[in-house]
Design an enzyme around this catalytic site. Structure first.
Site, short mmCIF file in Angstrom:
data_model
loop_
_atom_site.label_atom_id
_atom_site.label_comp_id
_atom_site.label_asym_id
_atom_site.label_seq_id
_atom_site.Cartn_x
_atom_site.Cartn_y
_atom_site.Cartn_z
N MET A 38 0.84 -1.20 0.00
CA MET A 38 0.00 0.00 0.00
C MET A 38 0.88 1.25 0.00
SD MET A 38 -3.44 -0.87 2.05
CE MET A 38 -2.81 -0.57 3.68
N GLY A 39 2.16 1.09 -0.34
CA GLY A 39 3.05 2.25 -0.44
C GLY A 39 3.52 2.73 0.91
N ALA A 40 4.02 4.01 0.95
CA ALA A 40 4.71 4.54 2.14
C ALA A 40 5.79 3.53 2.53
CB ALA A 40 3.75 4.83 3.29
N LEU A 41 6.60 3.20 1.54
CA LEU A 41 7.51 2.06 1.67
C LEU A 41 8.61 2.32 2.71
CD1 LEU A 41 7.87 1.15 -2.12
CD2 LEU A 41 6.28 0.21 -0.43
N HIS A 42 8.99 1.24 3.38
CA HIS A 42 10.07 1.30 4.37
C HIS A 42 10.95 0.07 4.18
CE1 HIS A 42 7.58 -1.69 6.35
NE2 HIS A 42 6.59 -0.83 6.50
N HIS A 45 9.31 -3.36 3.60
CA HIS A 45 8.90 -3.63 2.22
C HIS A 45 10.12 -3.95 1.36
CE1 HIS A 45 5.57 -0.69 3.43
NE2 HIS A 45 4.88 -1.74 3.02
N LYS A 158 4.80 -10.06 9.01
CA LYS A 158 4.25 -8.97 9.84
C LYS A 158 2.72 -9.08 9.86
CE LYS A 158 3.74 -4.79 11.64
NZ LYS A 158 2.77 -4.07 10.88
N ARG A 196 2.32 2.68 9.35
CA ARG A 196 1.52 3.39 10.37
C ARG A 196 2.38 3.90 11.52
NH1 ARG A 196 -2.74 -0.56 8.82
NH2 ARG A 196 -4.46 0.67 7.99
P1 AMP Z 1 1.45 -2.96 3.43
O1 AMP Z 1 2.03 -1.91 2.55
O2 AMP Z 1 1.40 -2.59 4.87
O3 AMP Z 1 0.16 -3.52 2.89
O4 AMP Z 1 2.49 -4.17 3.36
C1 AMP Z 1 2.86 -4.75 2.14
C2 AMP Z 1 3.61 -6.02 2.43
O5 AMP Z 1 4.77 -5.73 3.19
C3 AMP Z 1 2.79 -7.03 3.24
O6 AMP Z 1 3.04 -8.35 2.75
C4 AMP Z 1 3.33 -6.85 4.63
O7 AMP Z 1 3.21 -8.00 5.44
C5 AMP Z 1 4.78 -6.54 4.34
N1 AMP Z 1 5.41 -5.85 5.46
C6 AMP Z 1 4.99 -4.70 6.03
N2 AMP Z 1 5.80 -4.40 7.08
C7 AMP Z 1 6.73 -5.37 7.16
C8 AMP Z 1 7.82 -5.63 8.03
N3 AMP Z 1 8.12 -4.83 9.05
N4 AMP Z 1 8.56 -6.75 7.81
C9 AMP Z 1 8.25 -7.59 6.78
N5 AMP Z 1 7.23 -7.40 5.93
C10 AMP Z 1 6.47 -6.30 6.11
#
Ligand code: AMP
Length: 292
Positions: A38-42, A45, A158, A196
């Site tokens: 969903m972006g706001a990549l860290h 990701h 996660k 978040r």
């Molecule tokens: P999101 O952008 O939050 O929907 O996350 C996209 C993908 O990144 C999902 O498969 C999450 O489980 C994964 N993800 C988010 N945060 C982490 C993290 N700290 N460590 C590993 N995978 C993550």
């Protein structure tokens, strides 16, 4: 090519453009990995992009804040959107293409199809705390899988329950893709990275890592023979003491079936969803009995 051009990753917004690029790769015999986000990549990701790059020649990163997985009182409008930075990070971590569709591309006018995974895997944890959430997730992920038709798609532990829901869906719908899980990426103090976390104030951030620390301690105590309920009660007390707010759940569950467990007789995971101020944090970790 200037430095800024070298740093640019190709971005497509329509399904037609996406399919055209992937068809070219396929014609060259290349394999394709997908990482939905969903972006706001860290860095969390990015660890998924790197893992995908080890498993496939080309990595597609989707960036889409999916409205159907947010409840009416959740943070869909406030969710951080940073496409330009995201593109840079995706490129740095080895991705070849960013797919950033508009809501109308993912949900064409008149759309009337939802994918609903049912049963024990969704009737617990975030499935209870966020009604309809996994319907939104399963719907958007099935669309993305059908649009990209990747060889492999990577999801983070996660969101462990999400990973299990997607495995179930892919098996049930016979979608021809390998689903891989990736370990949780944490800050040095233990806090699981999350888009978040940006909502946390400095003082909330300073204490937020205690969620992981107390879960970890409870896991050690359970492994050491403490009663599961006593360990969970201790975590709940700790969280209140440390200034956390509402606890959505705090449970030990079977690592495969997500069935609730009151004693550690098989591989399990501790799961928690708890508020720090207005921010809902989730975390989980494995608790595996040692072989005798
Ligand atoms: P999101 O952008 O939050 O929907 O996350 C996209 C993908 O990144 C999902 O498969 C999450 O489980 C994964 N993800 C988010 N945060 C982490 C993290 N700290 N460590 C590993 N995978 C993550």
């Amino acid at each position: 090519m200037g430095l800024s051009a070298a740093r640019k990753i190709e971005v497509v917004t329509t399904v037609a453009e996406l399919r055209a690029r992937i068809a070219e790769w396929r014609a060259e015999g290349l394999t394709v990995g997908l990482v939905p986000t969903m972006g706001a990549l860290h860095e969390g990701h990015m660890s998924l992009f790197r893992q995908a790059k080890m498993m496939a020649d080309k990595v597609v990163v989707s960036v889409f804040v999916n409205p159907t997985q947010f409840g009416p009182n959740e943070d869909f409008d406030a969710y951080p959107r940073k496409l330009e930075e995201d593109c840079f990070k995706a490129k740095m971590a080895g991705a070849s293409l960013v797919f950033a569709p508009a809501v109308e591309d993912m949900y064409p006018k008149g759309n009337a199809t939802l994918v609903d995974v049912t049963g024990p895997i969704v009737d617990c944890l975030c499935g209870l705390a966020r009604p309809g959430h996994f319907r939104g997730v399963a719907t958007v992920v099935s669309k993305l899988l059908l649009m990209v038709l990747p060889d492999v798609a990577i999801f983070g532990e996660k969101d462990y329950q999400q990973l299990m829901v997607i495995r179930r869906m892919v098996t049930d719908l016979a979608i021809p893709v390998r689903i891989e899980g990736a370990p949780i990426h944490r800050e040095v103090d233990g806090l699981a990275l999350s888009s978040r976390n940006a909502y946390l104030s400095d003082s909330e951030r300073a204490n937020a890592n205690r969620l992981y620390k107390s879960l970890w301690q409870a896991g050690q105590d359970i492994l050491g023979g403490k009663r599961v309920q006593d360990a969970l009660d201790w975590v709940a007390d700790e969280l209140v003491r440390l200034g956390f707010g509402r606890i959505d759940y705090l449970e030990l569950r079977d690592a495969e079936t997500l069935a609730e467990m009151d004693r550690l007789d098989r591989p399990a995971r501790l799961f928690a969803a708890v508020f720090m101020g207005k921010t809902r944090l989730i975390d989980n970790l494995p608790v595996e009995p040692r072989p005798l």
